[in-house]
Design a protein around this motif. Structure first.
Motif, PDB file in Angstrom:
ATOM      1  N   GLU A 113       0.850  -1.258   0.134  1.00 42.19           N
ATOM      2  CA  GLU A 113       0.087  -0.026  -0.007  1.00 42.19           C
ATOM      3  C   GLU A 113       0.988   1.210   0.037  1.00 42.19           C
ATOM      4  N   VAL A 114       1.850   1.201   0.773  1.00 41.34           N
ATOM      5  CA  VAL A 114       2.847   2.344   0.891  1.00 41.34           C
ATOM      6  C   VAL A 114       3.223   2.569  -0.866  1.00 41.34           C
ATOM      7  N   LYS A 115       3.722   1.367  -1.296  1.00 40.66           N
ATOM      8  CA  LYS A 115       4.254   1.679  -2.672  1.00 40.66           C
ATOM      9  C   LYS A 115       3.238   2.175  -3.775  1.00 40.66           C
TER      10      LYS A 115
ATOM     11  N   VAL B 102      10.250   3.338   4.388  1.00 40.57           N
ATOM     12  CA  VAL B 102      11.468   4.247   3.714  1.00 40.57           C
ATOM     13  C   VAL B 102      12.027   3.477   2.405  1.00 40.57           C
ATOM     14  N   LYS B 103      12.612   2.501   2.595  1.00 38.21           N
ATOM     15  CA  LYS B 103      13.101   1.699   1.559  1.00 38.21           C
ATOM     16  C   LYS B 103      12.063   1.552   0.310  1.00 38.21           C
ATOM     17  N   ALA B 104      10.900   1.260   0.823  1.00 35.50           N
ATOM     18  CA  ALA B 104       9.824   0.892  -0.218  1.00 35.50           C
ATOM     19  C   ALA B 104       9.616   2.166  -1.071  1.00 35.50           C
TER      20      ALA B 104
ATOM     21  N   ARG C   8      18.586   6.256   9.853  1.00 34.94           N
ATOM     22  CA  ARG C   8      19.667   7.054   9.240  1.00 34.94           C
ATOM     23  C   ARG C   8      20.115   6.076   8.122  1.00 34.94           C
ATOM     24  N   SER C   9      20.312   4.948   8.258  1.00 34.88           N
ATOM     25  CA  SER C   9      21.029   3.915   7.193  1.00 34.88           C
ATOM     26  C   SER C   9      19.852   3.485   6.232  1.00 34.88           C
ATOM     27  N   SER C  10      18.711   3.894   6.442  1.00 35.33           N
ATOM     28  CA  SER C  10      17.699   3.475   5.368  1.00 35.33           C
ATOM     29  C   SER C  10      17.780   4.658   4.195  1.00 35.33           C
ATOM     30  N   GLY C  11      18.505   5.744   4.606  1.00 31.30           N
ATOM     31  CA  GLY C  11      18.721   6.765   3.733  1.00 31.30           C
ATOM     32  C   GLY C  11      17.793   7.998   3.713  1.00 31.30           C
TER      33      GLY C  11
END
Ligand code: SAM
Ligand code: SF4
Length: 463
Positions: free
Chosen positions: A110-112, A148-150, A180-183
Motif C-alpha cells: 500500500e505504501v508503494k 522508507v526503502k519501499a 539513518r541507514s535507510s537513507g
C-alpha cells in the motif's frame, strides 16, 4: 524542561518591550547582513507591536529571504503510513482514546501504491509521517525502515522519489542509526510546546508525556549521525512569543553542542480535528497577523534555516508567507494513511486534521509561477552531501542561492515537460524564458546544457 530556561525567556520578553525604534533598526540592519540574531534581539523583534515597526520587520524578512533563498520554493507531499498511536495528545485526532478515528497502518504494498500515485502527479519529495507505536507494536522502527526503502524503490518511468524526510516519534540512538541507514533526508520532530506545564497538560499519557525524552530525541538523532534535523512548535498551545524564543533557545543548545542548528523549522498552527474538543476553545490561538509576524521574525533570527509551511494553512495565507520567509511547502496533502486514493481528504474518518489548502499540485505550481516564485523539486544538497554543517557553510553567506535557483529551474522544466496541465505549461515556459534574462552568461550556458539533456529525455540532473 531540558535546555529551556523559562525565567530567562520571560525576563527577555519583558525587557524587550522597552526597545526603542533606533535599537530595532540596528537589529534589522544586522539581519540584513545575514547575521544570526541573539536571543535578546529576537525578543525585541517579537515584542514589537507598533505597525510601523512591524512593516519594517516584514520588509527586512523579505530582503533576507530573497538574499539567501532567491525565488525558489521547495515542494513536498506528506505520506501518512499509520494512524495507530500510543499517545493521547489532546489536539490530535490520532490520540489513542479517540473512538471516531478508523485505525490503519499501510502494508508495504500500500505504501508503494501511494508513492506511485504521488510520482504520477509529479512529486519528488516525501515527508513520511506516522503515529507512535506502543512498545512491542508492529508500527515500530523496522516498519519505518521498510517503508522508507519501499518509497525509494518505486519507479514510474524515469521518475523516482529523491528524498524521504521522516516525522515520527522519538527513537533511541540505536533506532535513529537504523533510520539513518535507510537513507532518510531530514528527521523532523516538533516539541509542540516548550512550556513545561502546558506540555504536561496536553500530553497526559503515553511515551510522549515525558518532555525531556522528546527534546532529548534531537540530541540522540544528531548522535546517531543524522545531521539534517527539523524542529517545530505546534502554535496555539501556548503564547507564541514565548514558544518562539524557547525554540531559539533550543537552537542555541544545538549549535553549542553539535555546531549546527536545525535544517528546517516548521510552524504548524492547530487545526480542527475529528473527535477533538480542544481546538474549539483555544486561549492562545494566533491571529493571521501574528502568524505573519512570527514567520518574519524567524526568518530574521535564523536566516539560513529553511521554514516549512504545510497545507494546514489556506492558499491566501501561504501565498502571503512566501515573501516573508517560507522556503518549503507541502502540496496536495492527505493526512490519512492511504489518503491519496480517496477523493476528499477532509471527509474521511482517518485523517489527522483538516486541510486549509486543497489545491492540486498543478494549481499550486501555477500559483507560485504567477507570483514569480520558482517551484522546486530539488534534492541536490542532500545527494551531494551538502547537509548539516556543510550545508550551513554554503547557506550562511548566501552562496547556496545560485545553485538553488538553477536546480529549481531544471526541476521545473522537468515538471512542465512531464506533468503540467496545458495552462501551467504555457505560463511556466514563459516564466523560465523571463528568468533566464536575469542569469549571467556562464549560468545561462550551464542551464542550456541541462535543458538540452532534458529535451533528449534525460531526467534528474542537478548542479
Ligand atoms: N506522532 C508523531 C509525533 O507526534 O511526533 C509524529 C507524527 S504527528 C502525526 C505530526 C505532527 O502533527 C505533530 O508533531 C503535531 O505537531 C501535528 N498535529 C497534531 N494534531 C494537529 C492538529 N490538530 N492540527 C495541526 N497539527 C497537528
Ligand atoms: Fe499520536 Fe503524534 Fe497525534 Fe500525538 S500528535 S496523538 S503522538 S500521532
Amino acid at each position: 524542561m531540558k535546555y529551556i530556561d523559562e525565567t530567562k525567556i520571560r525576563d527577555l520578553l519583558k525587557e524587550a518591550k522597552k526597545a526603542s525604534l533606533p535599537v530595532i533598526e540596528r537589529i534589522l540592519n544586522k539581519s540584513r547582513s545575514l547575521k544570526r540574531l541573539s536571543l535578546q534581539e529576537a525578543a525585541m523583534l517579537l515584542a514589537a507591536e507598533d505597525p510601523v515597526i512591524v512593516k519594517k520587520i516584514f520588509a527586512a524578512a523579505a530582503f533576507v529571504k530573497d538574499a539567501i533563498y532567491g525565488r525558489r520554493v521547495v515542494l513536498f507531499a506528506p505520506l501518512y503510513i499509520s494512524n495507530i498511536c500510543a499517545n493521547a495528545c489532546l489536539y490530535c485526532a490520532f490520540k489513542s482514546d479517540n473512538p471516531l478515528t478508523k485505525r490503519r497502518a499501510l502494508t508495504i504494498d500500500e505504501v508503494k501504491n501511494q508513492v506511485e500515485w504521488l510520482l504520477r502527479r509529479g512529486h519528488k519529495r516525501i515527508l513520511m509521517v506516522a503515529g507512535e507505536s506502543a512498545p512491542g507494536g508492529r508500527t515500530n522502527i523496522d516498519y519505518y525502515v521498510e517503508s522508507v526503502k519501499a518509497i525509494y524503490s518505486v519507479e514510474v518511468g524515469p521518475h523516482r522519489i529523491k528524498r524521504v524526510n521522516v516525522n515520527c516519534a522519538p527513537l533511541s540512538t540505536l533506532e535513529f542509526k537504523k533510520l539513518r541507514s535507510s537513507g532518510i533526508g531530514t528527521y523532523q520532530l516538533f516539541q509542540e510546546t516548550y512550556h513545561e506545564k502546558t506540555y504536561r497538560h496536553v500530553h497526559p499519557k503515553g511515551p510522549k508525556s515525558d518532555p525531556d525524552n522528546r527534546i532529548g530525541a534531537i540530541d540522540r538523532a544528531f548522535l546517531a549521525g543524522i545531521d539534517d534535523i527539523g524542529i517545530g512548535v505546534l502554535y496555539g498551545l501556548y503564547d507564541w512569543k514565548f514558544e518562539t524564543l524557547a525554540m531559539l533557545m533550543h537552537i542555541e543548545h544545538m549549535e553549542e553542542k553539535f555546531k549546527v542548528g536545525p535544517h528546517t523549522i516548521s510552524v504548524p498552527r492547530i487545526e480542527p480535528a475529528l473527535g477533538v474538543s480542544f481546538t474549539k476553545n483555544m486561549p492562545y490561538k494566533l491571529s493571521d497577523r501574528e502568524f505573519k509576524r512570527l514567520v518574519a521574525v524567524l526568518r530574521l533570527c535564523v536566516p539560513y534555516t529553511g521554514i516549512i509551511l504545510s497545507t494546514r494553512e489556506t492558499a491566501v495565507m501561504r501565498d502571503a508567507l512566501f515573501s516573508l520567509g517560507v522556503s518549503q511547502i507541502s502540496a496536495e496533502s492527505r493526512t490519512s494513511p492511504g489518503g491519496y486514493s480517496s477523493a476528499d481528504n477532509n471527509q474521511n474518518q482517518d485523517i489527522q486534521f483538516t486541510i486549509g489548502d486543497q489545491r492540486s499540485l498543478d494549481e499550486i505550481i501555477g500559483s507560485l509561477i504567477k507570483h514569480k516564485f520558482i517551484p522546486s523539486f530539488c534534492a541536490a544538497c542532500y545527494r551531494k552531501e551538502r547537509t548539516g554543517e556543510a550545508f550551513m557553510h554554503l547557506a550562511r553567506p548566501g552562496t547556496i542561492q545560485g545553485k538553488c535557483s538553477m536546480n529549481a529551474l531544471i526541476t521545473l522544466k522537468e515538471y512542465l515537460d512531464d506533468f503540467a496541465s496545458s495552462q501551467v505549461k504555457r505560463i511556466g515556459y514563459k516564466f523560465i524564458e523571463e528568468f533566464k534574462k536575469s542569469l549571467n552568461k556562464h549560468d545561462l550556458g550551464t542551464l542550456s546544457k541541462f535543458f538540452a539533456d532534458i529535451d533528449k529525455g534525460k531526467r534528474d540532473k542537478f548542479v
